[in-house]
Write a protein that holds these residues in place. Structure first.
Motif, PDB file in Angstrom:
ATOM      1  N   GLN A  77       0.847  -1.206   0.000  1.00 19.71           N
ATOM      2  CA  GLN A  77       0.000   0.000   0.000  1.00 19.71           C
ATOM      3  C   GLN A  77       0.875   1.245   0.000  1.00 19.71           C
ATOM      4  O   GLN A  77       0.571   2.225  -0.686  1.00 19.71           O
ATOM      5  CB  GLN A  77      -0.903   0.005   1.235  1.00 19.71           C
ATOM      6  CG  GLN A  77      -1.849  -1.183   1.253  1.00 19.71           C
ATOM      7  CD  GLN A  77      -2.869  -1.098   2.359  1.00 19.71           C
ATOM      8  OE1 GLN A  77      -2.773  -0.262   3.253  1.00 19.71           O
ATOM      9  NE2 GLN A  77      -3.859  -1.969   2.313  1.00 19.71           N
ATOM     10  N   ALA A  80       2.289   1.683  -3.474  1.00 22.50           N
ATOM     11  CA  ALA A  80       1.271   2.208  -4.387  1.00 22.50           C
ATOM     12  C   ALA A  80       1.042   3.695  -4.114  1.00 22.50           C
ATOM     13  O   ALA A  80       0.921   4.494  -5.039  1.00 22.50           O
ATOM     14  CB  ALA A  80      -0.034   1.427  -4.221  1.00 22.50           C
ATOM     15  N   LEU A  81       1.001   4.045  -2.841  1.00 24.97           N
ATOM     16  CA  LEU A  81       0.778   5.451  -2.486  1.00 24.97           C
ATOM     17  C   LEU A  81       1.925   6.327  -2.995  1.00 24.97           C
ATOM     18  O   LEU A  81       1.698   7.391  -3.570  1.00 24.97           O
ATOM     19  CB  LEU A  81       0.650   5.597  -0.966  1.00 24.97           C
ATOM     20  CG  LEU A  81       0.345   7.003  -0.472  1.00 24.97           C
ATOM     21  CD1 LEU A  81      -1.093   7.375  -0.802  1.00 24.97           C
ATOM     22  CD2 LEU A  81       0.580   7.145   1.016  1.00 24.97           C
ATOM     23  N   LEU A 113      -4.789  14.261   2.904  1.00 21.80           N
ATOM     24  CA  LEU A 113      -5.863  14.105   3.865  1.00 21.80           C
ATOM     25  C   LEU A 113      -7.032  13.362   3.232  1.00 21.80           C
ATOM     26  O   LEU A 113      -7.768  12.643   3.884  1.00 21.80           O
ATOM     27  CB  LEU A 113      -6.309  15.490   4.325  1.00 21.80           C
ATOM     28  CG  LEU A 113      -6.936  15.486   5.701  1.00 21.80           C
ATOM     29  CD1 LEU A 113      -5.866  15.261   6.736  1.00 21.80           C
ATOM     30  CD2 LEU A 113      -7.654  16.782   5.923  1.00 21.80           C
ATOM     31  N   PRO A 117      -6.443   9.611   4.989  1.00 19.69           N
ATOM     32  CA  PRO A 117      -6.805  10.250   6.254  1.00 19.69           C
ATOM     33  C   PRO A 117      -6.303   9.411   7.431  1.00 19.69           C
ATOM     34  O   PRO A 117      -6.342   8.182   7.368  1.00 19.69           O
ATOM     35  CB  PRO A 117      -8.333  10.289   6.210  1.00 19.69           C
ATOM     36  CG  PRO A 117      -8.726   9.188   5.300  1.00 19.69           C
ATOM     37  CD  PRO A 117      -7.619   9.065   4.292  1.00 19.69           C
ATOM     38  N   LEU A 118      -5.807  10.074   8.449  1.00 14.94           N
ATOM     39  CA  LEU A 118      -5.275   9.412   9.639  1.00 14.94           C
ATOM     40  C   LEU A 118      -4.190   8.396   9.273  1.00 14.94           C
ATOM     41  O   LEU A 118      -3.991   7.409   9.969  1.00 14.94           O
ATOM     42  CB  LEU A 118      -6.395   8.744  10.438  1.00 14.94           C
ATOM     43  CG  LEU A 118      -7.445   9.727  10.986  1.00 14.94           C
ATOM     44  CD1 LEU A 118      -8.683   8.990  11.443  1.00 14.94           C
ATOM     45  CD2 LEU A 118      -6.879  10.559  12.119  1.00 14.94           C
ATOM     46  N   ARG A 120      -4.064   6.296   6.829  1.00 16.33           N
ATOM     47  CA  ARG A 120      -4.475   5.023   6.239  1.00 16.33           C
ATOM     48  C   ARG A 120      -4.784   5.249   4.761  1.00 16.33           C
ATOM     49  O   ARG A 120      -5.722   5.959   4.433  1.00 16.33           O
ATOM     50  CB  ARG A 120      -5.715   4.504   6.952  1.00 16.33           C
ATOM     51  CG  ARG A 120      -6.185   3.170   6.431  1.00 16.33           C
ATOM     52  CD  ARG A 120      -7.623   2.933   6.807  1.00 16.33           C
ATOM     53  NE  ARG A 120      -7.840   2.943   8.230  1.00 16.33           N
ATOM     54  CZ  ARG A 120      -7.585   1.895   9.018  1.00 16.33           C
ATOM     55  NH1 ARG A 120      -7.116   0.797   8.512  1.00 16.33           N
ATOM     56  NH2 ARG A 120      -7.798   1.967  10.307  1.00 16.33           N
ATOM     57  N   PRO A 121      -3.979   4.657   3.853  1.00 11.81           N
ATOM     58  CA  PRO A 121      -4.222   4.912   2.431  1.00 11.81           C
ATOM     59  C   PRO A 121      -5.555   4.307   1.979  1.00 11.81           C
ATOM     60  O   PRO A 121      -5.850   3.153   2.287  1.00 11.81           O
ATOM     61  CB  PRO A 121      -3.049   4.228   1.722  1.00 11.81           C
ATOM     62  CG  PRO A 121      -2.196   3.630   2.761  1.00 11.81           C
ATOM     63  CD  PRO A 121      -2.857   3.745   4.083  1.00 11.81           C
ATOM     64  N   LEU A 122      -6.342   5.118   1.287  1.00 11.44           N
ATOM     65  CA  LEU A 122      -7.608   4.641   0.738  1.00 11.44           C
ATOM     66  C   LEU A 122      -7.533   4.584  -0.778  1.00 11.44           C
ATOM     67  O   LEU A 122      -8.247   3.840  -1.425  1.00 11.44           O
ATOM     68  CB  LEU A 122      -8.744   5.594   1.112  1.00 11.44           C
ATOM     69  CG  LEU A 122      -8.989   5.850   2.590  1.00 11.44           C
ATOM     70  CD1 LEU A 122     -10.056   6.914   2.754  1.00 11.44           C
ATOM     71  CD2 LEU A 122      -9.430   4.572   3.269  1.00 11.44           C
ATOM     72  N   ASP A 123      -6.679   5.423  -1.337  1.00  9.66           N
ATOM     73  CA  ASP A 123      -6.617   5.568  -2.780  1.00  9.66           C
ATOM     74  C   ASP A 123      -5.269   6.189  -3.099  1.00  9.66           C
ATOM     75  O   ASP A 123      -4.538   6.592  -2.202  1.00  9.66           O
ATOM     76  CB  ASP A 123      -7.758   6.496  -3.233  1.00  9.66           C
ATOM     77  CG  ASP A 123      -7.986   6.451  -4.731  1.00  9.66           C
ATOM     78  OD1 ASP A 123      -7.292   5.671  -5.411  1.00  9.66           O
ATOM     79  OD2 ASP A 123      -8.841   7.198  -5.215  1.00  9.66           O
ATOM     80  N   THR A 124      -4.949   6.286  -4.387  1.00 13.59           N
ATOM     81  CA  THR A 124      -3.752   7.038  -4.774  1.00 13.59           C
ATOM     82  C   THR A 124      -4.204   8.418  -5.244  1.00 13.59           C
ATOM     83  O   THR A 124      -5.328   8.564  -5.725  1.00 13.59           O
ATOM     84  CB  THR A 124      -3.010   6.321  -5.906  1.00 13.59           C
ATOM     85  OG1 THR A 124      -3.959   5.972  -6.899  1.00 13.59           O
ATOM     86  CG2 THR A 124      -2.317   5.081  -5.397  1.00 13.59           C
ATOM     87  N   ALA A 147     -15.700   3.704  -6.515  1.00 10.97           N
ATOM     88  CA  ALA A 147     -14.963   4.693  -5.717  1.00 10.97           C
ATOM     89  C   ALA A 147     -13.873   5.361  -6.539  1.00 10.97           C
ATOM     90  O   ALA A 147     -13.399   6.428  -6.180  1.00 10.97           O
ATOM     91  CB  ALA A 147     -14.356   4.005  -4.507  1.00 10.97           C
ATOM     92  N   TRP A 148     -13.478   4.727  -7.641  1.00 13.56           N
ATOM     93  CA  TRP A 148     -12.400   5.298  -8.455  1.00 13.56           C
ATOM     94  C   TRP A 148     -12.927   6.201  -9.556  1.00 13.56           C
ATOM     95  O   TRP A 148     -12.212   6.583 -10.472  1.00 13.56           O
ATOM     96  CB  TRP A 148     -11.512   4.206  -9.046  1.00 13.56           C
ATOM     97  CG  TRP A 148     -12.212   2.932  -9.406  1.00 13.56           C
ATOM     98  CD1 TRP A 148     -12.299   1.818  -8.635  1.00 13.56           C
ATOM     99  CD2 TRP A 148     -12.923   2.638 -10.618  1.00 13.56           C
ATOM    100  NE1 TRP A 148     -13.019   0.837  -9.285  1.00 13.56           N
ATOM    101  CE2 TRP A 148     -13.409   1.317 -10.502  1.00 13.56           C
ATOM    102  CE3 TRP A 148     -13.203   3.349 -11.783  1.00 13.56           C
ATOM    103  CZ2 TRP A 148     -14.157   0.691 -11.496  1.00 13.56           C
ATOM    104  CZ3 TRP A 148     -13.946   2.738 -12.781  1.00 13.56           C
ATOM    105  CH2 TRP A 148     -14.425   1.424 -12.638  1.00 13.56           C
TER     106      TRP A 148
END
Lengths: 440, 934
Positions: A77, A80-81, A113, A117-118, A120-124, A147-148
């Motif tokens: 992750q 990827a980020l 952010l 957020p916090l 924790r990667p959710l997306d790139t 979501a993408w």
């Protein structure tokens, strides 16, 4: 591994240069000053120019013994980020202007952010300059919005599919060292199609007897794959009976430009076969170059140049060189000959260069640790539009879009050189692949 | 400069080094400032987001305790509710900050009211699915609420375990892009609920079902289990529910989650897949084949996190999901991706690590160490051969992998491969010949190290390497430290030191054979370094080294030039020679060499050292010699009395041998209790007291023009022994106390010298003179250097000395004979000034309390005696003034009101108010207090 430029030797520092410390992992360890000499690990880094992007993934494991990287979910992750951040900051060109970079850096906290957020990667982050043209918020029906995809496209439907193939080569002109070349391709797509989850299918086809596409990697938006598409693999024995298309990629496109798939291919011949002979005579070098275009390659270049650099010499003095086709230029820096072959090879499909180069100056030219003595190379730069070496193509009619409006479909293809070297056959050339020795 | 710029500067200073930043202020006042600015309506969103970022990054620095955390969260909540609807991004930031503070200050773990309210509010926010109520513009708030809840569930596993039905419904209803957030929240809750259930002994069908149907409050109790939920691949044994439970409903939920996983971003998708894998691993009724439908899509993915999640599945389910064919295929894909021209270097390095930790269905060993999967053959790995065109990390990584491959391979194939790797190493060394930059040298030597670690047993190859290295050394003597480093590392890591010894022999020989012209001063220093290292090897004869040194000294002008560094480097070789086990074979030669130096070398220090070595050599047996020369271990107590620094070349030996360290406290400083009236701020004799109707304030302030006036605080301590010290330290002499400040609020404190401290005598008193820049409480680190009776010197740390706020109080600095009237005038003037906010850091405050058993007069006598301004007889109003250097005042007016005692406070530095408050609270804490701010 080797750095060009004037690096002054620095002394050996044990803490930094300890040979037993393995610098072969994507994660490095950062030793902190202060009591206890604690370390940060695993620190992932991506370097682009002067920019170093780093992140510290969460280790959900007892710290000792140090867990293997593949056992930590956060590592991929983090990778990827970081890749996403790199695209966001540097854009497709990789070298943004300083003020552009500054404004992107200023936007970084709010982007982070959003996607992380916090911590924790959710997306790139969205790649720089990829703002889709006309986007409306999702209509909010029963269909779930991916979501993408931030919204839906509004406006004229256009689907563009661009196939770029790159060819690399190392040619030695010796029987003891086998020439090598490889081809890899990628399909970039931009789909402006209405609907929450429109279905698009792109099909790649090969000519009869074309060798199968290998190592196919697909974008996560591809909905399903036929097992046969993935079977061919470059590390395997070449199996001519393997599946050779058509390669169907059904997907639901994101709004921005994306890489639908990539592949590698094995072609029987390199597009341009070269020979380079360099001999030292008293105070000058005698060069002889022949380039031969393979008959299957379309003889219509956007550009084609051969660069002949001279390292670890003084600057060039008089140059007495003749070419059978195209023009010859001496670079301003007086250390490089540029042979501009232009748009076409002559009818014979062959071009030659012959002559002597004197190094009369007293000023030293550029240095290179590899190219000493008669170890020298020519590097080719070329681009052929509407052509691929593998023969792979995306037929305009094979692009299927299941949507209400009939879209305009644009497909292109091209062949571009990348790291295309022809080594002097009278000198020692560095071996570039173990495949030659190990497998044949 | 605008306020935003000021804050920008302040916050970047804080982010750069919080501890340094807080040395000039306190976390309390910084936090107060932040919150104050956040409440400021005029400040723009951009600035406020910046302010909140501090709480996001460093919650525990600003909120050191749970109570401060709770207060801060409450403040933030009020900021949140007062922020207008349109400031979406600010609101999201504040939400994250509240969550962060609540979690980090243990408000969540301790189940505080604030945490409970916040959870309720968040849950309320996420009820508005599809933006039905608040509209599309508020969508980010909902997304953030989901993120906050997910974080809270992660940190307090099981919190949502009784709300799964509600969460499931929300997830089903949501169709916007936020679907992903609801999905992740639900899945995490589900996984944690099942995980907690596995800790229960017997699980009935009903209990199992009730998880999915839960629609109650938050499960605060679950975190009392003290679960630290590691991922299952980190556990020795996967926790499992008992078999035979009815999983129909769960199965259909899992299928729908998997089906919709495609709608998620790759990173979230990979996280979701991992959660689902853990669920299936814990529930025996669920079959891993559930994932079969996703596998093909995952096998082909270009995304690193999805590929990684696939490997996690492989690791967890092995052959219950992956056939041997799948395994072979997956491994081939990995090898292919590890060298794919379109992937980035860090990803390719990661894939190579994945190959070395590939979860095989039938692993031979499962130690977690690097090992090569059986299926990786030389043919398969051929494309991963290292080349000189690779970047250094890739090259080393490939080399390591290929070494393992060829180590395992069949003979014929292995020979070819090893030969290739060897040629590669030689090519690297050849590059060093042309390019000596550090990166190239270090990378090539690292490659050599990897190669030797695997193939040092192949003598013909390892000897060729030595020949090549010696050949290189003869041309590039600057490689000496690199070669020594390599010899050392190889010796450490291989059981058999023979390779290193051979290399050193080769280097020694190489130096011996050098034409004299190459022994220039510059090169000589490298050669001496090598010879010094060679002299450490007992197996290598040293005669040639000694001859060479003698030869150089006799046949060059080195002795006349008398360069100290060169002399020292020669002596460093000699020092190691003195320790050499076969010294008796070269005894005469070494003695000749030392004598020659002691007579001819034109540097007194070198001569002296040489003579000293000569004496040691000729007078002591080898065993004694070795004992004398043995290095004191760094730190810790040296076992025996060591000798003075014998060689300056040996780093650290001088200090080690002269000053010993003890990690235990030997001495301590104990505060001398004193009457407040005894305190004075030093001399104030300069004040003229003759004038009459003067403006006393001006006179008072005039004193401060004298440099150094009233700037010191003198604190008195007894220097005593710490408890339980070694009898060795019963009598210590010539003590030097050294003070280090932990912040920059005070000027450097001078060292204090004390002649002696005996355990059975009255402790000596020391006076510590503090010079505050800011009169805040502080802590001093104290260390002492002293001598024991046997003449040894010691260094020891004393317990830290903390200086509390009231310890910095001084009475009003006026001469002792000043009349009460003028003191009162000064008091009143300062008060007036403070009340009218001049200077602008002034502030007024009020503190109330009720007296308990103790009367007010007693309290005043106990604490304010020396600081009273008013007539002692007055029983209605007391005026108290604390002077705090360099020039701060805290003024108190204490009056007895009907039901309480009021303390009005005035100060010319409002930053002192928190300290004043806590001081007053402290001295009245058995009384009941209330605080009011003006």
């Amino acid at each position: 591994m080797h750095t060009h430029g004037q690096d002054r030797p620095k002394p050996y520092v044990e803490v930094r240069d300890d040979y037993a410390r393995q610098h072969r992992s994507p994660a490095v360890e950062l030793r902190l000053d202060g009591p206890g000499g604690r370390t940060l690990w695993p620190l992932l880094t991506v370097t682009q120019g002067a920019l170093i992007l780093a992140c510290l993934p969460l280790v959900e494991a007892p710290p000792e013994p140090r867990p293997p990287l593949p056992s930590l979910a956060s590592v991929s992750q983090g990778l990827a980020l970081l890749s996403g951040l790199q695209d966001f900051l540097c854009g497709p060109g990789g070298k943004p202007e300083p003020d552009v970079l500054a404004s992107r850096l200023a936007a970084l906290p709010s982007v982070l952010l959003q996607v992380c957020p916090l911590g924790r990667p959710l997306d790139t982050p969205p790649p720089a300059g990829s703002v889709p043209a006309a986007v409306a918020p999702s209509p909010g029906g029963a269909q779930k919005q991916p979501a993408w995809k931030a919204g839906v496209h509004r406006g004229r439907a256009v689907v563009s599919v661009a196939l770029t193939e790159k060819v690399r080569s190392m040619q030695y002109g010796k029987s003891s060292q086998q020439d090598i070349w490889d081809v890899y391709g990628m399909v970039m797509c931009k789909c402006e199609v209405e609907g929450v989850l429109p279905n698009v299918t792109v099909t790649l086809t090969l000519p009869p007897n074309g060798s199968p596409l290998q190592d196919i990697l697909v974008h996560p938006c591809v909905t399903s794959l036929d097992a046969s598409i993935l079977t061919a693999c470059s590390v395997d024995e070449n199996d001519c009976s393997a599946f050779s298309g058509p390669y169907k990629f059904p997907f639901s496109p994101p709004l921005e430009l994306f890489r639908l798939c990539s592949y590698t291919s094995q072609v029987p011949m390199p597009p341009i076969l070269g020979s380079y002979q360099l001999k030292a005579e008293e105070n000058h070098l005698k060069a002889n170059v022949v380039l031969k275009l393979h008959e299957s390659v379309k003889n219509s270049f956007e550009y084609c140049e051969a660069h002949i650099p001279f390292f670890n010499q003084n600057l060039m003095g008089s140059v007495e060189v003749k070419v059978s086709s195209g023009q010859l230029e001496v670079s301003k820096e007086k250390s490089l000959l540029v042979w501009v072959l232009g748009q076409k090879f002559p009818k014979s499909h062959e071009a030659a260069l012959e002559g002597t180069v004197h190094f009369s100056g007293t000023v030293a030219g550029p240095t290179d640790p590899l190219c000493t003595g008669l170890t020298a190379y020519i590097k080719l730069y070329f681009r052929v539009a509407d052509f691929t070496l593998s023969g792979c193509c995306v037929d305009q009619h094979s692009v299927q879009v299941y949507s209400s409006a009939k879209p305009r479909i644009v497909t292109t293809r091209e062949l571009v050189s990348s790291e295309y070297y022809i080594w002097n056959s009278t000198g020692d050339a560095p071996v570039s692949s173990g495949a030659v020795t190990a497998s044949h | 400069m605008t306020i935003t710029d000021l804050w920008d500067q302040k916050i970047s200073a804080f982010q750069l080094s919080p501890s340094q930043f807080l040395a000039t202020t306190t976390s309390e006042s910084f936090l107060a400032e932040l919150l104050h600015e956040l409440r400021n309506d005029k400040a723009n969103d951009h600035l406020k987001i910046l302010l909140v970022s501090v709480l996001l990054d460093h919650p525990t620095i600003l909120c050191p305790s749970s109570s401060v955390g709770e207060e801060t969260a409450l403040e933030l909540l009020s900021v949140f509710s007062h922020t207008p609807q349109k400031s979406i991004i600010l609101k999201c930031n504040v939400m994250l900050a509240i969550t962060n503070v609540i979690i980090c200050t243990s408000c969540l773990a301790n189940h505080t009211k604030m945490a409970e309210d916040w959870l309720d509010l968040l849950f309320q926010m996420i009820q508005d699915t599809n933006d039905y109520r608040c509209g599309l513009s508020q969508q980010p708030i909902r997304a953030t609420a989901c993120d906050c809840l997910r974080e809270m569930e992660t940190c307090s596993p099981g919190l949502l375990s009784q709300k799964l039905e509600a969460l499931y419904l929300l997830k089903q209803q949501e169709t916007t892009v936020l679907h992903q957030s609801y999905c992740m929240l639900y899945t995490l809750g589900l996984k944690n609920a099942i995980r907690i259930l596995t800790t229960q002994k017997d699980v009935t069908d009903l209990e199992f079902k009730s998880i999915l149907g839960g629609n109650e409050g938050f499960a605060w109790k679950s975190n009392q289990l003290g679960l630290t939920l590691l991922p299952i691949n980190m556990m020795v044994q996967v926790p499992r529910l008992p078999p035979g439970l009815d999983c129909k409903e769960l199965k259909s939920i899992m299928s729908s989650l998997l089906e919709e996983s495609y709608l998620q971003t790759p990173i979230s998708q990979s996280a979701l897949l991992r959660e689902l894998v853990e669920v299936v691993a814990m529930v025996p009724g669920l079959s891993p084949t559930l994932f079969k439908s996703q596998l093909l899509r995952l096998f082909g993915t270009a995304d690193v996190s999805l590929m990684h999640a696939t490997l996690f599945m492989k690791d967890t389910f092995t052959d219950s999901l992956f056939t041997a064919e799948d395994e072979n295929f997956l491994l081939k894909r990995l090898v292919g991706t590890a060298q794919h021209p379109l992937l980035r270097i860090p990803e390719k390095l990661f894939y190579m690590e994945c190959i070395l930790h590939f979860p095989e269905n039938r692993p031979i060993s499962s130690s977690g160490e690097e090992s090569l999967p059986v299926l990786v053959t030389p043919r398969l790995a051929a494309s991963l051969h290292p080349t000189v065109f690779n970047d250094s990390a890739t090259m080393l990584c490939r080399l390591n992998l290929l070494c393992l491959v060829h180590l395992e391979a069949d003979e014929g194939e292995a020979d070819k491969g090893i030969r290739y790797l060897f040629e590669h190493i030689m090519a690297l060394l050849k590059i060093i010949d042309n390019d000596g930059s550090r990166e190239v040298v270090v990378t090539s030597f690292r490659a050599l190290f990897i190669f030797l670690m695997h193939f040092n047993g192949m003598e013909n190859l390892s000897e060729k390497v030595i020949d090549k290295l010696c050949d290189m050394y003869s041309r590039h003597s600057r490689l000496a430290p690199n070669l020594i480093g390599l010899a050392n590392r190889i010796q450490e890591h291989l059981d058999d030191p023979v390779w290193s010894v051979k290399l050193l022999i080769g280097l020694q020989k190489c130096i011996m054979e050098m034409p004299p012209l190459q022994l220039t001063i510059h090169n000589l220093s490298w050669h001496l370094k090598v010879l010094k290292r060679v002299a450490q090897e007992g197996q290598i004869t040293q005669r040639n080294t000694i001859y060479l040194l003698l030869n150089i000294l006799i046949n060059s002008n080195l002795c006349e030039r008398g360069n100290w560094q060169v002399g020292n480097a020669v002596l460093a070789v000699c020092r190691n020679l003195l320790e050499h086990p076969s010294i008796d074979q070269v005894f005469i030669e070494l003695a000749d060499l030392l004598q020659y130096i002691s007579v001819h070398y034109d540097d007194t220090d070198i001569k002296d050292h040489a003579r000293f070595y000569y004496t040691l050599l000729t007078n002591l047996s080898w065993e004694k010699l070795a004992g004398v020369l043995v290095k004191g271990l760094d730190g810790g107590r040296a076992k025996e009395r060591s000798h003075s620094a014998i060689m300056a070349e040996n780093e650290g030996i001088a200090s080690n041998l002269t000053v010993h360290k003890t990690n235990r406290h030997v001495l301590q400083l104990i505060k001398v209790q004193e009457e407040a009236s005894q305190r004075s701020s030093g001399s104030s004799e300069l004040l003229e007291t003759t004038g009459e109707a003067k403006n006393w304030l001006e006179v008072y302030q005039g004193q401060f023009h004298t440099p150094g006036f009233g700037s010191d605080v003198n604190l008195r301590y007894n220097l005593t022994h710490a408890k339980d010290t070694d009898p060795l330290f019963d009598k210590v002499f010539t003590i030097c106390l050294h003070f280090e400040l932990k912040d920059s609020n005070y000027a450097k404190v001078n060292d204090i010298h004390v002649p002696c401290v005996f355990r059975d005598r009255k402790p000596p008193e020391v006076k510590v003179k503090l010079k505050p820049f800011q009169p805040y409480p502080t802590t001093l680190c104290v260390s002492a250097v002293f001598t024991t009776q046997d003449g040894r010197s010691w260094h020891s740390q004393l317990p830290d000395v903390s200086v509390s706020f009231p310890e910095i109080f001084l009475p009003l600095p006026l001469p002792p004979n000043t009349s009460c009237e003028c003191k009162e005038q000064v008091f009143d003037r300062i008060w007036e000034a403070a009340a009218s906010e001049n200077p602008d850091k002034s502030a007024i405050s009020l503190f109330c309390f009720k007296t308990g058993d103790e009367s007010l007069a007693d309290l005043i006598k106990a604490h304010f005696q020396g600081y009273l301004i008013t007539d002692q007889q007055s029983k209605i109003l007391w005026k108290v003034l604390f002077f705090l250097p360099p020039m701060c005042h805290v003024l108190l007016k204490i009056t007895q009101a009907e039901d309480a005692i009021q303390v009005s406070i005035a100060t010319d530095n409002w930053e002192l108010l928190p300290f004043v408050n806590s001081y007053l609270q402290n001295i009245t804490d058995h009384c009941s207090t209330t605080v009011t701010d003006d």
